[in-house]
Write an enzyme that holds these catalytic residues in place. Structure first.
Site, PDB file in Angstrom:
ATOM      1  CD  GLU A  88      56.527  62.200  16.889  1.00 14.01           C
ATOM      2  OE1 GLU A  88      57.394  62.924  16.400  1.00 14.01           O
ATOM      3  OE2 GLU A  88      56.664  60.999  17.076  1.00 14.01           O
ATOM      4  CB  CYS A 101      49.667  57.090  16.344  1.00 14.31           C
ATOM      5  SG  CYS A 101      50.865  56.922  17.658  1.00 14.31           S
ATOM      6  CB  CYS A 108      57.953  60.778  27.610  1.00 11.44           C
ATOM      7  SG  CYS A 108      57.449  59.408  28.688  1.00 11.44           S
ATOM      8  CB  CYS A 112      62.012  53.902  27.540  1.00  8.44           C
ATOM      9  SG  CYS A 112      60.566  53.725  28.608  1.00  8.44           S
ATOM     10  CB  CYS A 115      61.814  55.805  23.794  1.00 10.38           C
ATOM     11  SG  CYS A 115      60.479  56.949  23.370  1.00 10.38           S
ATOM     12  CB  CYS A 334      58.663  56.349  19.436  1.00  5.33           C
ATOM     13  SG  CYS A 334      58.189  54.851  18.617  1.00  5.33           S
TER      14      CYS A 334
HETATM   15  N1  SAH Z   1      54.542  55.860  26.698  1.00  5.85           N
HETATM   16  C1  SAH Z   1      53.689  54.872  26.164  1.00  5.85           C
HETATM   17  C2  SAH Z   1      53.087  55.230  24.821  1.00  5.85           C
HETATM   18  C3  SAH Z   1      53.961  55.949  23.865  1.00  5.85           C
HETATM   19  S1  SAH Z   1      55.357  55.023  23.253  1.00  5.85           S
HETATM   20  C4  SAH Z   1      54.388  53.548  26.101  1.00  5.85           C
HETATM   21  O1  SAH Z   1      55.603  53.492  26.290  1.00  5.85           O
HETATM   22  O2  SAH Z   1      53.696  52.552  25.891  1.00  5.85           O
HETATM   23  C5  SAH Z   1      54.541  54.017  22.033  1.00  5.85           C
HETATM   24  C6  SAH Z   1      55.231  52.712  21.736  1.00  5.85           C
HETATM   25  O3  SAH Z   1      56.434  52.931  20.989  1.00  5.85           O
HETATM   26  C7  SAH Z   1      55.650  51.946  22.970  1.00  5.85           C
HETATM   27  O4  SAH Z   1      55.316  50.590  22.848  1.00  5.85           O
HETATM   28  C8  SAH Z   1      57.142  52.162  22.971  1.00  5.85           C
HETATM   29  O5  SAH Z   1      57.801  51.179  23.703  1.00  5.85           O
HETATM   30  C9  SAH Z   1      57.450  52.117  21.515  1.00  5.85           C
HETATM   31  N2  SAH Z   1      58.760  52.633  21.153  1.00  5.85           N
HETATM   32  C10 SAH Z   1      59.428  53.657  21.719  1.00  5.85           C
HETATM   33  N3  SAH Z   1      60.623  53.851  21.105  1.00  5.85           N
HETATM   34  C11 SAH Z   1      60.690  52.946  20.118  1.00  5.85           C
HETATM   35  C12 SAH Z   1      61.666  52.635  19.133  1.00  5.85           C
HETATM   36  N4  SAH Z   1      62.805  53.330  19.046  1.00  5.85           N
HETATM   37  N5  SAH Z   1      61.403  51.631  18.267  1.00  5.85           N
HETATM   38  C13 SAH Z   1      60.259  50.930  18.341  1.00  5.85           C
HETATM   39  N6  SAH Z   1      59.288  51.171  19.251  1.00  5.85           N
HETATM   40  C14 SAH Z   1      59.508  52.154  20.134  1.00  5.85           C
HETATM   41 FE1  SF4 Z   2      57.942  57.549  27.408  1.00  7.82          FE
HETATM   42 FE2  SF4 Z   2      59.082  56.576  25.222  1.00  7.82          FE
HETATM   43 FE3  SF4 Z   2      59.122  55.157  27.472  1.00  7.82          FE
HETATM   44 FE4  SF4 Z   2      56.787  55.467  26.149  1.00  7.82          FE
HETATM   45  S1  SF4 Z   2      58.624  54.393  25.415  1.00  7.82           S
HETATM   46  S2  SF4 Z   2      57.163  55.694  28.356  1.00  7.82           S
HETATM   47  S3  SF4 Z   2      57.087  57.555  25.342  1.00  7.82           S
HETATM   48  S4  SF4 Z   2      60.125  57.151  27.146  1.00  7.82           S
END
Ligand code: SAH
Ligand code: SF4
Length: 355
Positions: A88, A101, A108, A112, A115, A334
């Protein structure tokens, strides 16, 4: 593969039966004028037709869906690669600022817990051309909407950019050199891949670095961000300091505010203790609910709590911005759309239609 995986030399090789200036014309068409092959009207008709049918010059994506939110100011595309991976890309306009973005991986591997992309798991690396083409699609759309030219690129879509370093860096260099985007308008967001941050620190081109922190002690961060077990906070902070020293750029910490998990006064104190020595800026983002997060009892902090967090940080001498949750109604955060598999409303995308 994308036509933006082709550099000058590749185009020259592809067009070796042509006068040498043709490759330059095509290069300028793709990279400077953001043209599709069919729009290269300075080429002879036959050559244009040939290019339009060359698989190497095809677009990397089919647009599976376009969603619109914030009264047209946020556009989110679900793009499908030829091997049926879904990624996306989100284009946001805020007054005269336009930001795209982009995704760096399909899925990924970092897992996390809050996410949606992490829940869906890893698909594959994107090529540099696939990363670039997302930027070009957004830049073309800004143009066709009559908006200001695309101003900023953030690598905050699906995937962990520093786990796809080579492709991401190639794409960043091309954005800067050929698409004309200044390094200070490019941001790489990482969950804390320490070797990647160190490699970035060694680069001449100095982009903005955002570190997704979310927790300021290892006990909590180990749970939210599994990679923390490999690269604990102390190592991440050392790498950040190295980046700041070498680039002179201000680092930002991303903080998804999770109710009663990382939004308490003690969290603000611990976060401030990490941010202050680095003069880091904090971005507070209310957590977007995801099925995986909800099943683990993770909910977004309410607005009053996010405001309190900001005020507490201020008292500790740390500036924090509350990031608007752009496109919340269309899951524009995300990996939520690509990961959900949910039906989405479809509108044709002019930037992709001319293929
Ligand atoms: N992997 C990288 C970049 C992609 S994620 C990273 O983690 O930084 C982009 C941003 O979205 C990151 O700051 C991540 O922590 C945040 N993010 C992921 N899931 C989310 C959620 N459910 N609500 C708010 N922010 C979220
Ligand atoms: Fe991967 Fe989501 Fe963690 Fe970013 S926040 S590193 S996209 S799992």
């Amino acid at each position: 593969m994308s036509r933006y995986d082709l550099g000058r030399d590749d185009l020259a090789a592809l067009l070796e039966d042509q006068p040498s200036y043709r490759a330059s014309q095509v290069f300028d068409g793709f990279y400077r004028r953001l043209a599709e092959p069919g729009e290269l009207t300075d080429l002879p008709r036959a050559l244009r037709d040939r290019l339009e049918h060359m698989p190497e010059v095809a677009s990397a994506f089919r647009c599976a869906a376009e969603n619109v939110a914030d009264r047209g100011a946020t556009l989110k595309w679900l793009l499908e690669t030829s091997d049926a991976k879904r990624i996306e890309t989100v284009l946001m306009r805020y007054r005269d600022r336009t930001t795209v973005c982009v995704s760096s991986q399909a899925g990924c591997a970092m897992g996390c817990t809050f996410c949606a992309t992490g829940d869906a798991g890893f698909g594959r690396q994107l090529s540099s051309g696939e990363i670039l083409e997302q930027v070009v699609i957004a830049a073309r759309r800004c143009r066709s909407e009559g908006w200001d030219p695309l101003g900023n690129v953030v690598l905050m879509g699906m995937g962990e950019p520093l786990a796809n370093f080579e492709a991401v860096w190639t794409a960043v260099e091309v954005m800067n050199r050929d698409l004309g985007l200044a390094a200070r308008h490019l941001t790489i967001s990482t969950v804390g891949v320490v070797p990647g941050i160190r490699r970035l620190a060694g680069k001449k081109l100095q982009v903005n670095l955002a570190v997704s922190l979310h927790a300021a002690n290892d006990l909590l961060r180990d749970q939210l961000v599994p990679l923390n077990r490999r690269y604990p906070l102390r190592m991440v902070m050392e790498a950040c300091e190295e980046y700041r020293a070498s680039s002179g750029r201000r680092i930002s910490f991303e903080w998804a505010c999770i109710e009663d998990v990382n939004d308490r006064p003690s969290d603000a104190r611990e976060l401030a203790a990490l941010a202050r020595p680095l003069a880091a800026h904090v971005n507070l983002i209310p957590l977007n609910p995801t099925p995986g997060g909800l099943s683990r009892g993770l909910r977004g902090s309410g607005r009053p709590r996010v405001l309190s967090l900001q005020a507490w940080l201020k008292e500790y001498g740390v500036n924090a911005t509350i990031r608007q949750n752009r496109g919340r109604s269309i899951d524009a955060a995300c990996g939520q759309l690509a990961a959900s598999g949910a039906p989405v409303s479809v509108r044709r995308v002019p930037a992709l239609d001319s293929r």
